[in-house]
Design a protein around this motif. Structure first.
Motif, PDB file in Angstrom:
ATOM      1  N   ASP A   1      -8.751  -0.951   5.397  1.00  0.00           N
ATOM      2  CA  ASP A   1      -8.233  -1.965   4.463  1.00  0.00           C
ATOM      3  C   ASP A   1      -7.418  -3.028   5.201  1.00  0.00           C
ATOM      4  O   ASP A   1      -7.441  -4.201   4.831  1.00  0.00           O
ATOM      5  CB  ASP A   1      -7.366  -1.312   3.379  1.00  0.00           C
ATOM      6  CG  ASP A   1      -8.173  -0.493   2.391  1.00  0.00           C
ATOM      7  OD1 ASP A   1      -9.418  -0.628   2.364  1.00  0.00           O
ATOM      8  OD2 ASP A   1      -7.553   0.294   1.649  1.00  0.00           O
TER       9      ASP A   1
ATOM     10  N   MET B   1      -7.201   3.353   4.893  1.00  0.00           N
ATOM     11  CA  MET B   1      -6.125   2.362   4.798  1.00  0.00           C
ATOM     12  C   MET B   1      -6.130   1.450   6.026  1.00  0.00           C
ATOM     13  O   MET B   1      -5.857   0.258   5.918  1.00  0.00           O
ATOM     14  CB  MET B   1      -4.769   3.058   4.650  1.00  0.00           C
ATOM     15  CG  MET B   1      -4.623   3.800   3.339  1.00  0.00           C
ATOM     16  SD  MET B   1      -4.785   2.752   1.882  1.00  0.00           S
ATOM     17  CE  MET B   1      -3.157   2.102   1.792  1.00  0.00           C
TER      18      MET B   1
ATOM     19  N   ARG C   1       0.491   3.230  -3.156  1.00  0.00           N
ATOM     20  CA  ARG C   1      -0.863   3.624  -3.534  1.00  0.00           C
ATOM     21  C   ARG C   1      -1.058   5.114  -3.266  1.00  0.00           C
ATOM     22  O   ARG C   1      -0.660   5.610  -2.217  1.00  0.00           O
ATOM     23  CB  ARG C   1      -1.874   2.825  -2.699  1.00  0.00           C
ATOM     24  CG  ARG C   1      -3.223   2.712  -3.370  1.00  0.00           C
ATOM     25  CD  ARG C   1      -4.266   2.082  -2.502  1.00  0.00           C
ATOM     26  NE  ARG C   1      -4.058   0.682  -2.193  1.00  0.00           N
ATOM     27  CZ  ARG C   1      -4.812   0.010  -1.335  1.00  0.00           C
ATOM     28  NH1 ARG C   1      -5.801   0.612  -0.699  1.00  0.00           N
ATOM     29  NH2 ARG C   1      -4.593  -1.256  -1.103  1.00  0.00           N
TER      30      ARG C   1
ATOM     31  N   ASP D   1     -15.600  -4.865   5.665  1.00  0.00           N
ATOM     32  CA  ASP D   1     -15.078  -3.502   5.570  1.00  0.00           C
ATOM     33  C   ASP D   1     -15.744  -2.617   6.615  1.00  0.00           C
ATOM     34  O   ASP D   1     -16.929  -2.284   6.501  1.00  0.00           O
ATOM     35  CB  ASP D   1     -15.321  -2.943   4.172  1.00  0.00           C
ATOM     36  CG  ASP D   1     -14.672  -1.595   3.950  1.00  0.00           C
ATOM     37  OD1 ASP D   1     -14.111  -1.024   4.911  1.00  0.00           O
ATOM     38  OD2 ASP D   1     -14.716  -1.114   2.812  1.00  0.00           O
TER      39      ASP D   1
ATOM     40  N   ARG E   1     -16.716   5.113   2.419  1.00  0.00           N
ATOM     41  CA  ARG E   1     -15.951   5.168   1.167  1.00  0.00           C
ATOM     42  C   ARG E   1     -16.716   5.953   0.099  1.00  0.00           C
ATOM     43  O   ARG E   1     -17.892   5.719  -0.146  1.00  0.00           O
ATOM     44  CB  ARG E   1     -15.649   3.767   0.658  1.00  0.00           C
ATOM     45  CG  ARG E   1     -14.663   3.042   1.543  1.00  0.00           C
ATOM     46  CD  ARG E   1     -14.244   1.721   0.967  1.00  0.00           C
ATOM     47  NE  ARG E   1     -13.503   0.971   1.957  1.00  0.00           N
ATOM     48  CZ  ARG E   1     -12.193   1.102   2.174  1.00  0.00           C
ATOM     49  NH1 ARG E   1     -11.491   1.936   1.450  1.00  0.00           N
ATOM     50  NH2 ARG E   1     -11.604   0.387   3.105  1.00  0.00           N
TER      51      ARG E   1
ATOM     52  N   ARG F   1      -0.814   6.216   7.869  1.00  0.00           N
ATOM     53  CA  ARG F   1      -0.725   6.548   6.447  1.00  0.00           C
ATOM     54  C   ARG F   1      -0.736   8.067   6.368  1.00  0.00           C
ATOM     55  O   ARG F   1      -1.699   8.714   6.779  1.00  0.00           O
ATOM     56  CB  ARG F   1      -1.918   5.948   5.706  1.00  0.00           C
ATOM     57  CG  ARG F   1      -1.989   6.318   4.274  1.00  0.00           C
ATOM     58  CD  ARG F   1      -0.959   5.596   3.450  1.00  0.00           C
ATOM     59  NE  ARG F   1      -1.328   5.784   2.043  1.00  0.00           N
ATOM     60  CZ  ARG F   1      -0.614   5.383   1.055  1.00  0.00           C
ATOM     61  NH1 ARG F   1       0.492   4.742   1.284  1.00  0.00           N
ATOM     62  NH2 ARG F   1      -1.005   5.599  -0.172  1.00  0.00           N
TER      63      ARG F   1
ATOM     64  N   PHE G   1      -2.497   8.699  -2.142  1.00  0.00           N
ATOM     65  CA  PHE G   1      -3.335   9.158  -1.038  1.00  0.00           C
ATOM     66  C   PHE G   1      -4.500   9.907  -1.659  1.00  0.00           C
ATOM     67  O   PHE G   1      -4.322  10.950  -2.279  1.00  0.00           O
ATOM     68  CB  PHE G   1      -2.525  10.088  -0.126  1.00  0.00           C
ATOM     69  CG  PHE G   1      -3.225  10.466   1.137  1.00  0.00           C
ATOM     70  CD1 PHE G   1      -2.904   9.850   2.329  1.00  0.00           C
ATOM     71  CD2 PHE G   1      -4.204  11.454   1.148  1.00  0.00           C
ATOM     72  CE1 PHE G   1      -3.531  10.218   3.514  1.00  0.00           C
ATOM     73  CE2 PHE G   1      -4.846  11.817   2.313  1.00  0.00           C
ATOM     74  CZ  PHE G   1      -4.503  11.196   3.507  1.00  0.00           C
TER      75      PHE G   1
ATOM     76  N   ALA H   1     -10.914   7.447  -0.477  1.00  0.00           N
ATOM     77  CA  ALA H   1     -10.561   6.168  -1.107  1.00  0.00           C
ATOM     78  C   ALA H   1      -9.370   5.489  -0.433  1.00  0.00           C
ATOM     79  O   ALA H   1      -9.416   4.296  -0.145  1.00  0.00           O
ATOM     80  CB  ALA H   1     -10.260   6.377  -2.594  1.00  0.00           C
ATOM     81  N   SER H   2      -8.310   6.248  -0.169  1.00  0.00           N
ATOM     82  CA  SER H   2      -7.115   5.653   0.450  1.00  0.00           C
ATOM     83  C   SER H   2      -6.418   6.649   1.364  1.00  0.00           C
ATOM     84  O   SER H   2      -5.225   6.884   1.251  1.00  0.00           O
ATOM     85  CB  SER H   2      -6.152   5.147  -0.631  1.00  0.00           C
ATOM     86  OG  SER H   2      -5.774   6.205  -1.480  1.00  0.00           O
ATOM     87  N   ASP H   3      -7.190   7.245   2.274  1.00  0.00           N
ATOM     88  CA  ASP H   3      -6.618   8.169   3.251  1.00  0.00           C
ATOM     89  C   ASP H   3      -6.235   7.386   4.509  1.00  0.00           C
ATOM     90  O   ASP H   3      -6.314   6.160   4.522  1.00  0.00           O
ATOM     91  CB  ASP H   3      -7.589   9.315   3.559  1.00  0.00           C
ATOM     92  CG  ASP H   3      -8.956   8.828   3.989  1.00  0.00           C
ATOM     93  OD1 ASP H   3      -9.039   7.994   4.913  1.00  0.00           O
ATOM     94  OD2 ASP H   3      -9.956   9.269   3.387  1.00  0.00           O
TER      95      ASP H   3
ATOM     96  N   THR I   1       0.806  -1.222   0.000  1.00  0.00           N
ATOM     97  CA  THR I   1       0.000   0.000   0.000  1.00  0.00           C
ATOM     98  C   THR I   1       0.837   1.269   0.000  1.00  0.00           C
ATOM     99  O   THR I   1       0.294   2.352  -0.193  1.00  0.00           O
ATOM    100  CB  THR I   1      -0.955   0.026   1.216  1.00  0.00           C
ATOM    101  OG1 THR I   1      -0.178  -0.053   2.419  1.00  0.00           O
ATOM    102  CG2 THR I   1      -1.946  -1.113   1.150  1.00  0.00           C
TER     103      THR I   1
END
Length: 176
Positions: free
Chosen positions: A71, A68, A56, A80, A86, A154, A58, A62-64, A53
């Motif tokens: 995830d 994460m 991936r 989830d 999301r 993250r 930021f 979605a992927s903050d 990850t």
């Protein structure tokens, strides 16, 4: 507490599918968390998760930092915990506004952890998730994972997204 020996450490390593080379740092983590189920496997899983990850991008919503960590829960076989979150925000200010509606990040993560069936804990366990930061400033709270020594978050830095270790007091922790 049981007397931990090198023999015990070696037996634990041999029980894992892979035999990683153990640094002093890893030996300290194993000694601290030796009573936890599947420790070596979880250590390898977290290392792989962070490596996969790391590159991936930021992306808010979605992927903050919090998604994460969600995830990570999914990677460990849970549903989830942040499914309802999301895609509901696209900027930091939108994220902070949604969190403010529910109090603070600790309250949001507690609700998500409950949905996923994660149990609250009082002492950090390897791979557990938490909210760290200021109990009085919601804008200074982050979701994190315990790597055995520190909380990893993250983070979006000037160099790009990365996992950064922090020493901080957890505001709430949950077993993954």
């Amino acid at each position: 507490m049981t007397n931990w020996t090198r023999h015990d450490t070696r037996a634990l390593i041999e029980a894992a599918e892979e035999r990683p080379r153990m640094s002093r740092k890893v030996v300290r983590i194993v000694r601290r968390h030796h009573g936890e189920d599947r420790l070596v496997e979880r250590m390898a899983l977290l290392e792989d998760f962070i490596r996969q990850t790391h590159a991936r991008p930021f992306v808010w919503g979605a992927s903050d930092c919090s998604l994460m960590v969600a995830d990570w829960c999914v990677e460990n076989g849970h549903g989830d915990p942040a499914d309802a979150w999301r895609g509901t925000y696209a900027t930091e200010s939108e994220c902070r506004a949604l969190i403010a509606e529910r109090g603070d990040l600790a309250a949001v993560v507690a609700g998500c952890a409950s949905v996923a069936g994660l149990k609250p804990i009082v002492e950090p366990e390897f791979g557990c998730v938490a909210v760290i930061g200021s109990p009085h400033r919601a804008d200074r709270q982050w979701s994190a994972i315990w790597n055995g020594r520190r909380w990893v978050v993250r983070w979006l830095s000037a160099a790009g997204p990365m996992w950064s270790p922090f020493v901080a007091k957890p505001l709430g922790m949950w077993r993954v």
